[in-house]
Design a protein around this motif. Structure first.
Motif, PDB file in Angstrom:
ATOM      1  N   LYS A 116    -113.831  24.082  18.732  1.00  0.00           N
ATOM      2  CA  LYS A 116    -114.359  23.873  19.646  1.00  0.00           C
ATOM      3  C   LYS A 116    -114.986  25.032  20.430  1.00  0.00           C
ATOM      4  CE  LYS A 116    -112.466  19.524  21.643  1.00  0.00           C
ATOM      5  NZ  LYS A 116    -112.307  18.645  23.165  1.00  0.00           N
ATOM      6  N   LYS A 117    -115.605  25.840  18.651  1.00  0.00           N
ATOM      7  CA  LYS A 117    -116.429  26.816  19.573  1.00  0.00           C
ATOM      8  C   LYS A 117    -115.218  28.319  19.985  1.00  0.00           C
ATOM      9  CE  LYS A 117    -120.533  25.837  18.756  1.00  0.00           C
ATOM     10  NZ  LYS A 117    -122.236  25.585  19.452  1.00  0.00           N
ATOM     11  N   LYS A 118    -113.792  28.119  20.522  1.00  0.00           N
ATOM     12  CA  LYS A 118    -113.130  28.926  20.768  1.00  0.00           C
ATOM     13  C   LYS A 118    -113.355  30.071  20.950  1.00  0.00           C
ATOM     14  CE  LYS A 118    -108.396  30.026  21.709  1.00  0.00           C
ATOM     15  NZ  LYS A 118    -107.388  29.468  21.832  1.00  0.00           N
ATOM     16  N   ASN A 119    -113.544  30.771  19.243  1.00  0.00           N
ATOM     17  CA  ASN A 119    -113.163  32.075  19.341  1.00  0.00           C
ATOM     18  C   ASN A 119    -114.638  32.649  19.454  1.00  0.00           C
ATOM     19  OD1 ASN A 119    -110.910  31.994  17.789  1.00  0.00           O
ATOM     20  ND2 ASN A 119    -111.763  31.539  16.129  1.00  0.00           N
ATOM     21  N   LEU A 120    -115.729  31.732  19.734  1.00  0.00           N
ATOM     22  CA  LEU A 120    -116.523  32.355  20.207  1.00  0.00           C
ATOM     23  C   LEU A 120    -117.429  32.741  21.199  1.00  0.00           C
ATOM     24  CD1 LEU A 120    -120.016  33.301  19.081  1.00  0.00           C
ATOM     25  CD2 LEU A 120    -120.948  30.696  19.629  1.00  0.00           C
ATOM     26  N   LYS A 121    -116.307  31.526  21.964  1.00  0.00           N
ATOM     27  CA  LYS A 121    -116.511  31.879  23.604  1.00  0.00           C
ATOM     28  C   LYS A 121    -116.040  32.693  23.997  1.00  0.00           C
ATOM     29  CE  LYS A 121    -116.668  26.944  24.580  1.00  0.00           C
ATOM     30  NZ  LYS A 121    -116.306  25.455  24.683  1.00  0.00           N
ATOM     31  N   ILE A 122    -114.956  33.179  23.066  1.00  0.00           N
ATOM     32  CA  ILE A 122    -114.068  34.863  23.252  1.00  0.00           C
ATOM     33  C   ILE A 122    -114.462  35.830  23.381  1.00  0.00           C
ATOM     34  CG2 ILE A 122    -111.405  36.076  22.923  1.00  0.00           C
ATOM     35  CD1 ILE A 122    -110.572  33.215  22.225  1.00  0.00           C
ATOM     36  N   LEU A 123    -115.071  35.711  22.523  1.00  0.00           N
ATOM     37  CA  LEU A 123    -115.753  37.269  22.081  1.00  0.00           C
ATOM     38  C   LEU A 123    -117.254  37.256  23.055  1.00  0.00           C
ATOM     39  CD1 LEU A 123    -117.132  39.608  20.231  1.00  0.00           C
ATOM     40  CD2 LEU A 123    -118.921  38.041  19.249  1.00  0.00           C
ATOM     41  N   VAL A 124    -117.577  36.236  23.744  1.00  0.00           N
ATOM     42  CA  VAL A 124    -118.722  36.004  24.184  1.00  0.00           C
ATOM     43  C   VAL A 124    -118.420  36.623  25.486  1.00  0.00           C
ATOM     44  CG1 VAL A 124    -120.250  34.688  26.225  1.00  0.00           C
ATOM     45  CG2 VAL A 124    -120.670  34.829  23.214  1.00  0.00           C
TER      46      VAL A 124
END
Length: 87
Positions: free
Chosen positions: A14-22
């Motif tokens: 659920k886009k967890k890695n993208l959220k962590i990066l942002v």
């Protein structure tokens, strides 16, 4: 092929890695902004505002000047100027 793996890495869970990066980028931005604000504030604190001229304290080197211009008016050439200066 590599792009698909890269894309899957950021979009899985659920886009967890993208959220962590942002969130990480935003936190770093806020930290640098706060550090810059503190630095600017410290620099501004070192500026001493000018209090202006205080006329209540007389300058010790000030004295009333002799404003007798008649002697200067009588000067015709350099020799008369030398005579005036040596008086």
């Amino acid at each position: 092929m590599k792009f698909e793996k890269f894309k899957l890495f950021w979009l899985k869970n659920k886009k967890k890695n993208l959220k962590i990066l942002v969130v990480s980028v935003l936190v770093l931005f806020v930290v640098f902004a706060v550090a810059a604000g503190i630095r600017i504030s410290n620099l501004m604190d070192h500026i001493n505002p000018d209090d202006g001229v205080n006329f209540s304290n007389a300058d010790e080197s000030y004295y009333d000047d002799n404003t007798d211009f008649e002697a200067i008016h009588e000067i015709n050439d350099a020799s008369s100027l030398d005579d005036l200066l040596y008086k």
